[in-house]
Write an enzyme that holds these catalytic residues in place. Structure first.
Site, short mmCIF file in Angstrom:
data_model
loop_
_atom_site.label_atom_id
_atom_site.label_comp_id
_atom_site.label_asym_id
_atom_site.label_seq_id
_atom_site.Cartn_x
_atom_site.Cartn_y
_atom_site.Cartn_z
N CYS A 179 -6.60 -6.41 -3.51
CA CYS A 179 -8.03 -6.29 -2.85
C CYS A 179 -8.45 -4.88 -3.15
O CYS A 179 -9.34 -4.67 -2.29
CB CYS A 179 -7.63 -6.80 -1.27
SG CYS A 179 -6.78 -6.33 -0.30
N ASP B 13 -5.04 2.39 -0.82
CA ASP B 13 -4.20 3.51 0.03
C ASP B 13 -2.83 3.44 -1.05
O ASP B 13 -1.92 4.97 -1.16
CB ASP B 13 -3.53 2.53 0.99
CG ASP B 13 -4.55 2.53 2.54
OD1 ASP B 13 -4.72 4.14 2.33
OD2 ASP B 13 -4.74 1.99 3.21
N GLU C 275 0.68 -1.12 0.28
CA GLU C 275 0.39 0.05 -0.09
C GLU C 275 1.03 1.24 0.05
O GLU C 275 0.29 2.71 0.16
CB GLU C 275 -1.20 -0.17 1.04
CG GLU C 275 -1.86 -1.35 1.66
CD GLU C 275 -2.78 -1.37 2.66
OE1 GLU C 275 -4.00 -0.61 2.46
OE2 GLU C 275 -2.49 -1.28 3.52
C1 PEP Z 1 -6.40 -0.53 0.02
O1 PEP Z 1 -5.34 0.03 0.36
O2 PEP Z 1 -6.84 -0.63 -1.10
C2 PEP Z 1 -7.02 -1.46 1.03
C3 PEP Z 1 -8.03 -2.73 -0.10
O3 PEP Z 1 -7.59 -1.09 2.59
P1 PEP Z 1 -8.60 -0.48 2.65
O4 PEP Z 1 -9.64 -0.07 2.18
O5 PEP Z 1 -9.45 -0.91 3.78
O6 PEP Z 1 -7.25 0.54 3.32
MG MG Z 2 -5.63 0.02 3.00
#
Ligand code: PEP
Ligand code: MG
Length: 849
Positions: free
Chosen positions: A775, A728, A704
């Site tokens: 993800c 992120d 991230e």
């Molecule tokens: C992301 O940062 O893409 C992620 C899947 O985590 P979150 O959205 O929970 O920060």
């Molecule tokens: Mg994230």
């Protein structure tokens, strides 16, 4: 010259006042007011009929005995020049059942000057004593002055002065000062200690109050004096002016985008014949055929149960606090799912909870002896009524927001007041027509009975529109008041792609619309029918398709959508939803529940990712200046063994009890920046695993932070797998706070810089034979998914509803084509160029698009 009405000339035209009039009915009153305008040469004779017609589509009763009949917008050409005809009807005339008008203000305006009149009227009706005096007065000048002159009760001379330090600014926002920029002003003003004032002519507002600012009804070109006094007055004033100026570019760009959208030619379905059509803005795709059902605003019967003032104050305060917390998670959730831009609407709504005018009015009503719920409901109704009456659709939409947030608070005061609005819908096929729908209204709609939605107000990014998309209901917003004039029971076609409502279509048009719908459904059904099949490209490469799911009870739906695994379980939601820290046993039960629900399919559980936008109040973490760059995710876990250890123990216990293979469980750490963090966390995993004699499970990390993507090769030595968090990664790579509404459109995960980081990450992982998944939000976008597969990503995890379309897209392409697509995207210079590659239709949908 009119014998029985006095003529007063003022800034907004000429006002004719008839004192002591009598009216047999509302129609009679409107005709009398209209005739005065006709006789004065203000309007053409046809305007009277237009005024009467308006009553069929809108309620012109303002409240407190004041009605404002005026002609339809489309009949403005009948107005020769602006003017007002006031009938003072001391005995009153029934306007609507239960509503008696005693001051009938007929308005003729072909410019926006009637806004100023309405503004004065809305202020006037807050001042009952003054209004009573006008209704009893035999002085036409006094009435005319109240409407025309600057000297109204709500703008007394001393209020219209400035503080010592002043600055001048002319509104240059094309849509005027509407809620979104106004809430930024409020935020700035609240961050200062000086007394601040915004003055437009003789009207002043407190920039710490959103409603006060909105009530100025400011339009482009209005000249303002901003002033300050007290602590750091100059700095406070400069900050306010800076905020105002900084918003100009965005407001202009938004207006251009909106205008472009309006000009865009209608694509998609069109009728053969020439049938009546109401143009609005497309808000949720698809075509729906049905019968119009005009939804009346709900009449909420809020009991008035007086309480002790101290207890009542505390009750109101608690309800507001709970609603703020509710709004906060709504904002966080919407930001995560849909982006900061959509969440901005909830931010503006949440701002209303702190509005001093609203709270003061509620308290005044409580002091008068009314109950908490009643007073709140009444205050919301009054303030929303004032916003609606300004005649500005943008502000009227905010009135709907105020009603919505008002109902959230009401439900917190008394849970029996949490109600929906569409109980009397027909059994099926309704085209729901309403002034506006609140998110709660939309969320409680029964999609079996509603085929489509068309609203007078609203915007395509309103949360109601978002919910309509989630429910799969074609929807058109901002269709204007003519919509309410369509009789319930009329057949109509809502085109949620083209933003049109077609009224009373011919049989031939109905048949062609049905054929269009059938073709669309066929495509969707084909995708859904195949959702159980793997996402294997035409040249035989299979991409694993997983779901982002946080709770065991959500797993069956994810599997039914075609999910093959859970690629991201965000465990911080166990903490956020429970409002306490779940202990090791509670966590164990949840992880076991997930493993059992997945029946051996892979499950990636992400260790707590707290910090940044995900604040858990009961953990009492220190406040940070810049939480996204602070102690977040892995950084917090490394500092807080009291959070890390119970979670790891619960995970390893669940793995052990699930069998020798750990039940398909993998553990993933968020926000890893450097190799040492992973090494240390892995070591802790191993200590806990060994102590529990649990099976080894894969331990991976999220990519991230750009540093992690660049150092993927080094990290891959220690990680069993990578999952790229594009949400992120995009914010950190582009240096754009993912919650910043101003930059939301630029925070594009398809930016070539982000794609190149993902490519680097895949390369580094490959060097050590580690699999890479994604993800973040982009995995659920069919085009984004195609690109990621082409970059060498082997697993995509997304919101369950996105799965069928993503699978279908991947199955239609060859991996060789996707690789080529990805290479071209990596070489693109900006996200626009990347998106343009989508038009080349690699694996894109078939004929009916
Ligand atoms: C992301 O940062 O893409 C992620 C899947 O985590 P979150 O959205 O929970 O920060
Ligand atoms: Mg994230």
């Amino acid at each position: 010259m009119l014998a029985d009405s006095a003529r007063v000339r003022g800034a907004e035209g000429t006002t004719h006042v008839r004192i002591g009039a009598e009216a047999a009915s509302k129609e009679d009153a409107i005709r009398q007011a209209g005739q005065i305008l006709v006789a004065a040469g203000t309007v053409e004779a046809g305007y009277v009929q237009s005024m009467l017609s308006r009553e069929d589509v809108a309620n012109t009763f303002l409240g407190s005995g004041v009605a404002i009949p005026h002609g339809l917008k489309e009949d403005r050409a009948l107005v020769r020049h602006d003017g007002i005809a006031v009938l003072q009807v001391p005995d009153g005339v029934e306007w609507n059942p239960g509503q008696t008008a005693r001051l009938v203000v007929g308005i003729a305006a072909n410019s926006d000057s009637h806004i100023a009149i309405l503004r004065r009227l809305t202020r006037l009706i807050q001042d009952e004593a003054r209004l009573e005096a006008l209704i009893a007065s035999d002085d036409p000048e006094a009435i005319a002055r109240a409407l025309e002159g600057e000297e109204t009760a709500a703008a007394p001379a001393e209020a219209a002065t400035d503080y010592a330090q002043t600055a001048e600014w002319t509104v240059d926002y094309p849509a005027g000062l509407h809620a979104r920029p106004a809430s930024a002003w409020v935020e700035t003003a609240k961050g200062t200690e000086a007394r601040l004032r915004v003055r437009h002519g003789n009207y002043v507002a407190d920039p710490r109050s959103l409603i006060s600012l909105l009530q100025l009804g400011l339009r482009e070109g209005d000249r303002l004096i901003l002033s300050a006094e007290g602590t750091d007055a100059r700095a406070a004033l400069d900050a306010l002016v800076k905020t105002a100026r900084n918003l100009t570019a965005r407001e202009r760009r938004d207006a251009e985008l909106a205008a472009e959208k309006q000009r865009a030619p209608v694509t998609g379905w069109k009728p053969e014949g020439d049938i009546a059509m109401i143009a609005g803005v497309a808000a949720s795709p698809g075509i729906a055929i049905g019968t119009i059902h005009v939804l009346a605003a709900p009449d909420l019967d809020v009991p008035d149960t007086p309480v002790d003032l101290v207890a009542g104050g505390a009750e109101l305060d608690e309800a507001l606090t709970r609603t703020r917390a509710q709004m906060k998670s709504l904002i966080d959730d919407t930001t995560r799912r849909l982006g900061a831009s959509d969440a901005a609407i909830f931010r503006a709504q949440a701002e209303l909870l702190d509005d001093t005018d609203l709270i003061t009015l509620t308290c005044q009503l409580m002091v008068q002896g009314h109950g908490v719920a009643w007073s709140w409901h009444e205050a919301v109704g009054r303030v929303a009524g004032q916003l609606s009456a300004l005649g500005n659709p943008v502000l009227a939409a905010r009135a709907a927001d105020l009603h919505d947030v008002g109902r959230r608070v009401l439900a917190q005061i008394d849970s029996s007041l949490a109600i929906g609005t569409s109980d009397d819908l027909p059994d099926e096929g309704a085209i729901l027509v309403a002034s506006d729908l609140s998110p709660s209204d939309t969320a409680t709609l029964d999609p079996a009975r509603v085929a489509g939605i068309a609203t007078v107000l609203g915007g395509p990014t309103s949360h109601s529109a978002i919910l309509a998309r989630t429910l799969g209901l074609p929807s058109v917003v901002a269709g204007g008041a003519r919509l309410l004039g369509v009789a319930s029971g009329t057949t109509a076609i809502v085109d949620g792609d083209g933003g049109r409502v077609w009224i009373d279509p011919t049989e031939a048009d109905l048949a062609s619309a049905r054929a269009w719908i059938a073709a669309q459904q066929e495509r969707r059904a084909a995708e859904e029918a195949e959702r159980g099949r793997p996402a294997t490209t035409t040249d035989g490469v299979q991409i694993e398709i997983a779901a982002n799911v946080n709770r065991p009870d959500q797993v069956p739906f994810a599997l039914a959508q075609g999910g093959e695994a859970v690629g991201l379980m965000r465990t911080e939601f166990l903490f956020l939803e429970a409002r306490h820290s779940p202990d090791e046993d509670e966590q164990y039960a949840t992880y076991r529940g997930m493993i059992d629900a997945l029946e051996g399919r892979p499950l990636i559980v992400r260790a707590l990712d707290i910090g940044g936008d995900k604040q858990v109040p009961h953990l009492d973490l220190p406040e940070e200046e810049n939480p996204f760059l602070g102690v977040r995710g892995a950084r917090l876990l490394l500092r807080r063994p009291d959070l890390l250890d119970p979670q790891l123990r619960a995970l390893y216990r669940a793995a052990k009890d699930a069998g020798a293979d750990g039940g398909g469980l993998s553990i993933m750490f968020p926000m890893i920046t450097s190799v040492w963090e992973l090494v240390r966390l892995r070591a802790r995993c191993e200590e806990i695993r060994a102590a529990l004699d649990a099976p080894k499970v894969p331990v991976g990390i999220m990519i991230e932070v750009p540093a992690a993507a660049v150092q993927a090769r080094a990290l891959a030595q220690h990680a069993d797998f990578f999952s790229v968090g594009t949400n992120d990664l995009t914010q950190y790579a582009l240096a754009i706070d993912r919650q910043n509404p101003e930059l939301a459109a630029e925070a594009d995960s398809l930016h070539p810089a982000v794609l190149n980081l993902i490519a680097t990450c895949v390369e580094g992982a490959k060097a050590h034979g580690r699999p890479v998944g994604v993800c973040g939000g982009i995995a659920g976008d069919p085009f984004g998914a195609a690109l990621l597969a082409g970059l060498g990503v082997g697993e995509l995890s997304m919101t369950p509803r996105d799965i069928p379309a993503v699978k279908a897209r991947l199955r239609r392409a060859a991996m060789a084509e996707l690789r080529d697509l990805a290479q071209r995207a990596l070489a693109a210079s900006d996200p626009g160029e990347v998106r343009a590659l989508d038009e080349q239709n690699i694996g894109a949908a078939g004929s009916c698009e």
